[in-house]
Design an enzyme around this catalytic site. Sequence first.
Site, PDB file in Angstrom:
ATOM      1  N   ASN A   1       0.865  -1.176   0.000  1.00 22.18           N
ATOM      2  CA  ASN A   1       0.000   0.000   0.000  1.00 22.18           C
ATOM      3  C   ASN A   1       0.905   1.230   0.000  1.00 22.18           C
ATOM      4  O   ASN A   1       1.544   1.528   0.994  1.00 22.18           O
ATOM      5  CB  ASN A   1      -0.895  -0.034   1.255  1.00 22.18           C
ATOM      6  CG  ASN A   1      -1.756   1.205   1.376  1.00 22.18           C
ATOM      7  OD1 ASN A   1      -1.829   2.018   0.455  1.00 22.18           O
ATOM      8  ND2 ASN A   1      -2.417   1.351   2.517  1.00 22.18           N
TER       9      ASN A   1
ATOM     10  N   LYS B   1      -0.008   4.263  -0.146  1.00 19.46           N
ATOM     11  CA  LYS B   1      -0.655   5.434   0.477  1.00 19.46           C
ATOM     12  C   LYS B   1      -0.428   6.646  -0.439  1.00 19.46           C
ATOM     13  O   LYS B   1      -0.510   6.507  -1.647  1.00 19.46           O
ATOM     14  CB  LYS B   1      -0.133   5.640   1.902  1.00 19.46           C
ATOM     15  CG  LYS B   1      -0.214   4.334   2.703  1.00 19.46           C
ATOM     16  CD  LYS B   1       0.037   4.489   4.166  1.00 19.46           C
ATOM     17  CE  LYS B   1      -0.112   3.126   4.842  1.00 19.46           C
ATOM     18  NZ  LYS B   1       0.016   3.186   6.290  1.00 19.46           N
TER      19      LYS B   1
ATOM     20  N   HIS C   1      -9.535   1.040   5.135  1.00 15.10           N
ATOM     21  CA  HIS C   1      -8.234   1.288   5.778  1.00 15.10           C
ATOM     22  C   HIS C   1      -8.418   2.260   6.942  1.00 15.10           C
ATOM     23  O   HIS C   1      -9.207   3.202   6.860  1.00 15.10           O
ATOM     24  CB  HIS C   1      -7.226   1.850   4.766  1.00 15.10           C
ATOM     25  CG  HIS C   1      -5.828   1.808   5.294  1.00 15.10           C
ATOM     26  ND1 HIS C   1      -5.343   2.766   6.160  1.00 15.10           N
ATOM     27  CD2 HIS C   1      -4.837   0.909   5.122  1.00 15.10           C
ATOM     28  CE1 HIS C   1      -4.096   2.449   6.482  1.00 15.10           C
ATOM     29  NE2 HIS C   1      -3.765   1.329   5.865  1.00 15.10           N
TER      30      HIS C   1
ATOM     31  N   GLU D   1      -6.697   4.645   7.959  1.00 15.30           N
ATOM     32  CA  GLU D   1      -6.444   6.064   7.669  1.00 15.30           C
ATOM     33  C   GLU D   1      -7.679   6.711   7.061  1.00 15.30           C
ATOM     34  O   GLU D   1      -7.930   7.901   7.258  1.00 15.30           O
ATOM     35  CB  GLU D   1      -5.207   6.198   6.763  1.00 15.30           C
ATOM     36  CG  GLU D   1      -3.935   6.005   7.578  1.00 15.30           C
ATOM     37  CD  GLU D   1      -2.764   5.406   6.846  1.00 15.30           C
ATOM     38  OE1 GLU D   1      -2.768   5.379   5.597  1.00 15.30           O
ATOM     39  OE2 GLU D   1      -1.826   4.936   7.525  1.00 15.30           O
TER      40      GLU D   1
ATOM     41  N   GLU E   1      -5.057  -4.842  10.607  1.00 13.04           N
ATOM     42  CA  GLU E   1      -4.006  -3.845  10.799  1.00 13.04           C
ATOM     43  C   GLU E   1      -4.286  -3.054  12.078  1.00 13.04           C
ATOM     44  O   GLU E   1      -5.064  -2.088  12.047  1.00 13.04           O
ATOM     45  CB  GLU E   1      -3.971  -2.874   9.615  1.00 13.04           C
ATOM     46  CG  GLU E   1      -3.729  -3.541   8.274  1.00 13.04           C
ATOM     47  CD  GLU E   1      -3.208  -2.547   7.246  1.00 13.04           C
ATOM     48  OE1 GLU E   1      -2.052  -2.715   6.829  1.00 13.04           O
ATOM     49  OE2 GLU E   1      -3.931  -1.607   6.891  1.00 13.04           O
TER      50      GLU E   1
ATOM     51  N   GLY F   1       2.768   2.341  10.741  1.00 12.20           N
ATOM     52  CA  GLY F   1       3.689   3.464  10.582  1.00 12.20           C
ATOM     53  C   GLY F   1       4.488   3.793  11.829  1.00 12.20           C
ATOM     54  O   GLY F   1       5.162   4.822  11.894  1.00 12.20           O
TER      55      GLY F   1
ATOM     56  N   SER G   1       3.703  -2.122  10.314  1.00 16.96           N
ATOM     57  CA  SER G   1       5.158  -2.196  10.529  1.00 16.96           C
ATOM     58  C   SER G   1       5.743  -3.555  10.156  1.00 16.96           C
ATOM     59  O   SER G   1       6.631  -4.073  10.850  1.00 16.96           O
ATOM     60  CB  SER G   1       5.521  -1.809  11.963  1.00 16.96           C
ATOM     61  OG  SER G   1       5.159  -0.457  12.202  1.00 16.96           O
TER      62      SER G   1
HETATM   63  P1  13P Z   1       3.236   0.432   7.621  1.00 17.41           P
HETATM   64  O1  13P Z   1       3.765  -0.830   6.997  1.00 17.41           O
HETATM   65  O2  13P Z   1       3.927   1.659   7.158  1.00 17.41           O
HETATM   66  O3  13P Z   1       3.129   0.309   9.096  1.00 17.41           O
HETATM   67  O4  13P Z   1       1.714   0.588   7.065  1.00 17.41           O
HETATM   68  C1  13P Z   1       0.852  -0.476   7.150  1.00 17.41           C
HETATM   69  C2  13P Z   1      -0.395  -0.161   6.405  1.00 17.41           C
HETATM   70  O5  13P Z   1      -1.170   0.701   6.808  1.00 17.41           O
HETATM   71  C3  13P Z   1      -0.671  -0.887   5.156  1.00 17.41           C
HETATM   72  O6  13P Z   1      -1.958  -0.660   4.702  1.00 17.41           O
END
Ligand code: 13P
Length: 228
Positions: free
Chosen positions: A6, A8, A82, A84, A151, A157, A187
Amino acid sequence: MIVAANFKMHKTRSQTQEYLNELKKIKFNGVKVALFPPASALMEDKIVGAQNAYPAINGAYTGEIGLEQLNEFNIKRVLIGHSERRHILNESQKFIAEKFNFYKNQGFEIFYCIGEPLEIRKKGIEAVVEYLKSQIEGVDLEYEKLIVAYEPVWAIGTGVSASLEEIKETHKEIRNFTSKPILYGGSVKLNNIKEIIEIENVDGVLVGSASLDVNTFKEMIKIAKDMK
Ligand code: 13P
C-alpha cells in the site's frame, strides 16, 4: 501467500511505473502480489488495485473516483476500510459497508481492512474482538473474492508491529468470522516478515512504508515464496 503493497500517498505515476517494471523482473511463483498506488498512478496491470473508490459508476462526487475511472484501467481490485480512511477521512462503517457491497456486486477482489486503536487493545482481546466486529457490520465475510487485512492502528507506521502472540491470538479470533485469507499489516519489515507469515492463520501481509523500496519489497516476496 499474499504480499501486498500500500503506497498510500507516495510515488508519482512515473515512479510507480518504474517500480512495477523492476518488480516484474522476478517470478512470483504462486505468491499473490498486489500493489495499491495512489489514484493518479493507477495503470492497467493485473497486480494493481485502487486504495479507495466511491460506490458509484460516476457522478457528482468531487474529488472521488468511481467504477468508470477504474474500468478505464481494467482495475478489478480495491482496498476498503483502511484505518487512515476511517480515522483521518472519517468514513463511517455504514459508508464502508456501502462501498464493500457496491464493489462486491461488481465482482471486485476486495482487501478489507480492520484494526483496533491502542485504547481498545489495552482493554484486552475481548474488547478487541468486539471492536473488530463493529468494523465488519454490513460486510459479507464469505464473499469469494474477499481478503481481510488485520491492521492494528497502533502498529501502522510506528515501526513497532504487534507481537507474534498478539497477531496469533487476534487472527485466530478473526478466523471465527471468516474462512477467507487474513493478512497482517502494521510495521511489517524485512526483518520480521518471515516470523509473521509463519504464524497460523496469517495468509500474507499488507505492507506500507517498507514496500516503498522496490528491492525490499522484492525480498519480501522472495521470503514468502520460500515459505510455500
Ligand atoms: P506500515 O507498513 O507503514 O506500518 O503501514 C501499514 C499499512 O497501513 C498498510 O496498509
